[in-house]
Design a protein around this motif. Structure first.
Motif, PDB file in Angstrom:
ATOM      1  N   GLY A 124      62.661   7.537  58.612  1.00 17.92           N
ATOM      2  CA  GLY A 124      62.313   9.058  58.259  1.00 17.92           C
ATOM      3  C   GLY A 124      61.267   9.437  59.200  1.00 17.92           C
ATOM      4  N   ALA A 125      60.114   8.328  59.558  1.00 21.20           N
ATOM      5  CA  ALA A 125      59.030   8.724  60.544  1.00 21.20           C
ATOM      6  C   ALA A 125      59.598   8.950  61.679  1.00 21.20           C
ATOM      7  N   ALA A 126      60.808   8.417  62.095  1.00 17.87           N
ATOM      8  CA  ALA A 126      61.496   8.448  63.345  1.00 17.87           C
ATOM      9  C   ALA A 126      62.132  10.072  63.562  1.00 17.87           C
ATOM     10  N   LEU A 127      62.638  10.144  62.587  1.00 16.62           N
ATOM     11  CA  LEU A 127      63.408  11.847  62.462  1.00 16.62           C
ATOM     12  C   LEU A 127      62.131  12.627  62.718  1.00 16.62           C
ATOM     13  N   ALA A 128      61.079  12.282  61.873  1.00 21.48           N
ATOM     14  CA  ALA A 128      59.967  13.695  62.164  1.00 21.48           C
ATOM     15  C   ALA A 128      59.284  13.416  63.310  1.00 21.48           C
ATOM     16  N   ALA A 129      59.189  12.478  63.782  1.00 21.82           N
ATOM     17  CA  ALA A 129      58.514  12.014  65.237  1.00 21.82           C
ATOM     18  C   ALA A 129      59.552  12.693  66.302  1.00 21.82           C
ATOM     19  N   ARG A 130      60.680  12.537  66.113  1.00 23.83           N
ATOM     20  CA  ARG A 130      61.859  13.191  66.960  1.00 23.83           C
ATOM     21  C   ARG A 130      61.546  14.540  67.235  1.00 23.83           C
ATOM     22  N   GLU A 135      52.275  12.768  67.863  1.00 22.57           N
ATOM     23  CA  GLU A 135      50.963  13.051  67.401  1.00 22.57           C
ATOM     24  C   GLU A 135      51.017  13.952  66.343  1.00 22.57           C
ATOM     25  N   GLN A 136      51.996  14.443  65.753  1.00 22.63           N
ATOM     26  CA  GLN A 136      51.810  15.170  64.492  1.00 22.63           C
ATOM     27  C   GLN A 136      52.495  14.454  63.403  1.00 22.63           C
ATOM     28  N   VAL A 137      52.608  13.062  63.453  1.00 23.67           N
ATOM     29  CA  VAL A 137      53.316  12.561  62.355  1.00 23.67           C
ATOM     30  C   VAL A 137      52.378  11.173  62.157  1.00 23.67           C
ATOM     31  N   THR A 138      52.349  11.078  60.828  1.00 20.47           N
ATOM     32  CA  THR A 138      51.445   9.981  60.294  1.00 20.47           C
ATOM     33  C   THR A 138      52.379   9.194  59.144  1.00 20.47           C
ATOM     34  N   SER A 139      52.522   7.974  59.329  1.00 14.12           N
ATOM     35  CA  SER A 139      53.476   7.425  57.962  1.00 14.12           C
ATOM     36  C   SER A 139      52.632   6.248  57.566  1.00 14.12           C
ATOM     37  N   VAL A 140      52.865   6.103  56.041  1.00 14.37           N
ATOM     38  CA  VAL A 140      51.982   4.959  55.661  1.00 14.37           C
ATOM     39  C   VAL A 140      53.041   4.210  54.373  1.00 14.37           C
ATOM     40  N   ASP A 141      52.664   3.131  54.442  1.00 13.91           N
ATOM     41  CA  ASP A 141      53.489   2.135  53.423  1.00 13.91           C
ATOM     42  C   ASP A 141      52.443   1.056  52.905  1.00 13.91           C
ATOM     43  N   VAL A 142      52.496   0.464  51.744  1.00  9.06           N
ATOM     44  CA  VAL A 142      51.841  -0.602  51.236  1.00  9.06           C
ATOM     45  C   VAL A 142      51.977  -1.705  51.991  1.00  9.06           C
ATOM     46  N   ASP A 143      53.256  -2.022  52.459  1.00 10.13           N
ATOM     47  CA  ASP A 143      53.917  -3.408  52.900  1.00 10.13           C
ATOM     48  C   ASP A 143      53.334  -3.455  54.339  1.00 10.13           C
ATOM     49  N   HIS A 144      52.579  -4.423  54.679  1.00  7.53           N
ATOM     50  CA  HIS A 144      52.070  -4.803  55.954  1.00  7.53           C
ATOM     51  C   HIS A 144      53.334  -5.200  56.717  1.00  7.53           C
ATOM     52  N   TYR A 145      54.164  -5.931  56.367  1.00  9.86           N
ATOM     53  CA  TYR A 145      55.309  -6.154  57.163  1.00  9.86           C
ATOM     54  C   TYR A 145      56.429  -5.265  57.420  1.00  9.86           C
ATOM     55  N   LEU A 146      56.513  -4.383  56.512  1.00 10.63           N
ATOM     56  CA  LEU A 146      57.284  -3.255  56.842  1.00 10.63           C
ATOM     57  C   LEU A 146      56.546  -2.242  57.838  1.00 10.63           C
ATOM     58  N   VAL A 147      55.563  -2.229  57.829  1.00 12.95           N
ATOM     59  CA  VAL A 147      54.683  -1.025  58.906  1.00 12.95           C
ATOM     60  C   VAL A 147      54.846  -1.701  60.230  1.00 12.95           C
ATOM     61  N   ALA A 148      54.472  -3.203  59.977  1.00 14.95           N
ATOM     62  CA  ALA A 148      54.629  -3.812  61.561  1.00 14.95           C
ATOM     63  C   ALA A 148      56.206  -3.772  62.061  1.00 14.95           C
TER      64      ALA A 148
END
Length: 379
Positions: A124-130, A135-148
């Motif tokens: 989803g972050a990829a679609l938004a950034a595309r 610079e206009q997209v920030t994505s957050v998740d509680v899972d550190h592995y998923l974020v990395a």
């Protein structure tokens, strides 16, 4: 893998011809965000590895469907082929048409700064950034592995939005008024106050309510709260997590419900129903009595259902053919009576009030849903 044609086919299935999201879907390699995933099999959850079967990988990644990437605390990326995880799905790659639907409800303009709550696979972050730019997209998740993992996969796709590991239901490390749009692909019981703080005045948020198929849109008011509605569209997401897994549910209570006589036995006034798949009924019940877990079965002419809650309340309903069901109930509350109250409201008024209702969110996140004389406060 020749993924370009497959992505173009997915874009055709997941977007309309003139959608501004068609290009991002058609040019994003979804398979790279889902190298491994879980599917239910006859012996429980089974691991699928894309590299070992590229054709199956392409078919799975480019159909408009969700793929479970984490069960309990078991990441598919880190699992062995023989692993059989227990528990509920805790992360997935959402079906692309639903991601697009959430973005469309947000009414995102080209200059908007967007907070994507629930990074998951990063698709989803990829679609938004595309579409908008990094610079206009920030994505957050509680899972550190998923974020990395998402950061790495986004970079491989030539994208570099901001991706942070944090509990989105708590305080957020962003300045007030940082975002024009907040889109959550995780569900919440009430809107976190921190989302309202991070949203600019007049900004728009889109989320779903936990345990329901209710999709809420709201715009921030000058007083720091927000006003909106429950949309007529349906959408459902996993509950937002604050920890590595969900708290224990009502499994032990369900075990009791399967065989106990209970404290009360009666004859029901309505047929046995598969509540979890009666979306409006399930949503109405969840708003008024949150946290109930459901089971349903059919064996020949027999139909049965179990409802259980972690507080110890439970019900077992069974019927044969068109007969009225026999109801066994136990625990501190009578769950079947709560369900029947929802069904009675439906028959009396011709519909349930949840869909299309107004939504009022106070600055502290207290959420009130109202339609006509009916209302419920989520806190």
């Amino acid at each position: 893998m020749n993924w370009s044609d497959a992505a173009a086919g997915l874009a055709e299935a997941a977007t309309n011809r003139h959608s501004r999201w068609r290009g991002p879907v058609a040019t994003t390699p979804r398979h790279e965000f889902i190298p491994r995933w879980w599917e239910r099999g006859p012996e429980g959850w089974e691991l699928h590895d894309g590299q070992s079967d590229p054709e199956a990988w392409q078919r799975a990644a480019y159909r408009d469907a969700s793929l479970v990437t984490r069960v309990g605390q078991w990441h598919a990326d880190r699992a062995d082929p023989g692993d059989r995880p227990k528990g509920r799905p805790t992360s997935s790659a959402t079906l692309p048409s639903l991601v697009v639907q959430m973005f469309q409800h947000a009414r995102i303009d080209d200059d908007d700064h967007v907070l994507d709550v629930g990074t998951g696979s990063g698709y989803g972050a990829a679609l938004a950034a595309r579409r908008l730019g990094n610079e206009q997209v920030t994505s957050v998740d509680v899972d550190h592995y998923l974020v990395a993992a998402a950061r790495e996969r986004l970079a491989h796709a030539g994208l570099n939005p901001t991706v942070k590991a944090l509990d989105a239901t708590g305080d957020l490390p962003f300045d007030p008024d940082s975002f024009d749009r907040i889109v959550a692909t995780v569900a919440v019981r009430k809107v976190p106050a921190s989302w309202l703080t991070a949203l600019c005045s007049g900004g728009r948020l889109v989320t779903t309510l936990a345990g329901t198929s209710l999709l809420v849109t709201a715009e921030k008011d000058p007083d720091g709260g927000a006003t909106g509605r429950v949309e007529w569209d349906r959408a459902g997401f996993m509950h937002a997590r604050s920890h590595s897994d969900y708290p224990p549910g009502a499994e032990n209570v369900r075990t009791i419900a399967k065989s106990s006589d209970g404290d009360e036995v009666c004859v029901g006034q309505y047929p046995v129903v598969d509540v979890a798949n009666a979306w409006d009924l399930s949503s109405m019940l969840e708003l008024t009595a949150p946290g109930i877990e459901h089971e349903y079965w059919e064996h020949g002419e027999e139909r049965g259902a179990i409802m259980a809650h972690p507080d110890g309340s439970w019900v077992r309903a069974t019927s044969v053919g068109d007969s009225w069901p026999t109801i066994h109930q136990g625990g501190p509350r009578r769950l079947w009576h709560l369900l029947d109250a929802c069904r009675s409201h439906w028959l009396t008024h011709g519909e349930l009030p949840v869909r299309g209702a107004q939504v009022f969110i106070k600055p502290d996140g207290t959420t009130i849903i109202a339609r006509g004389d009916w209302h419920v406060k989520l806190s």
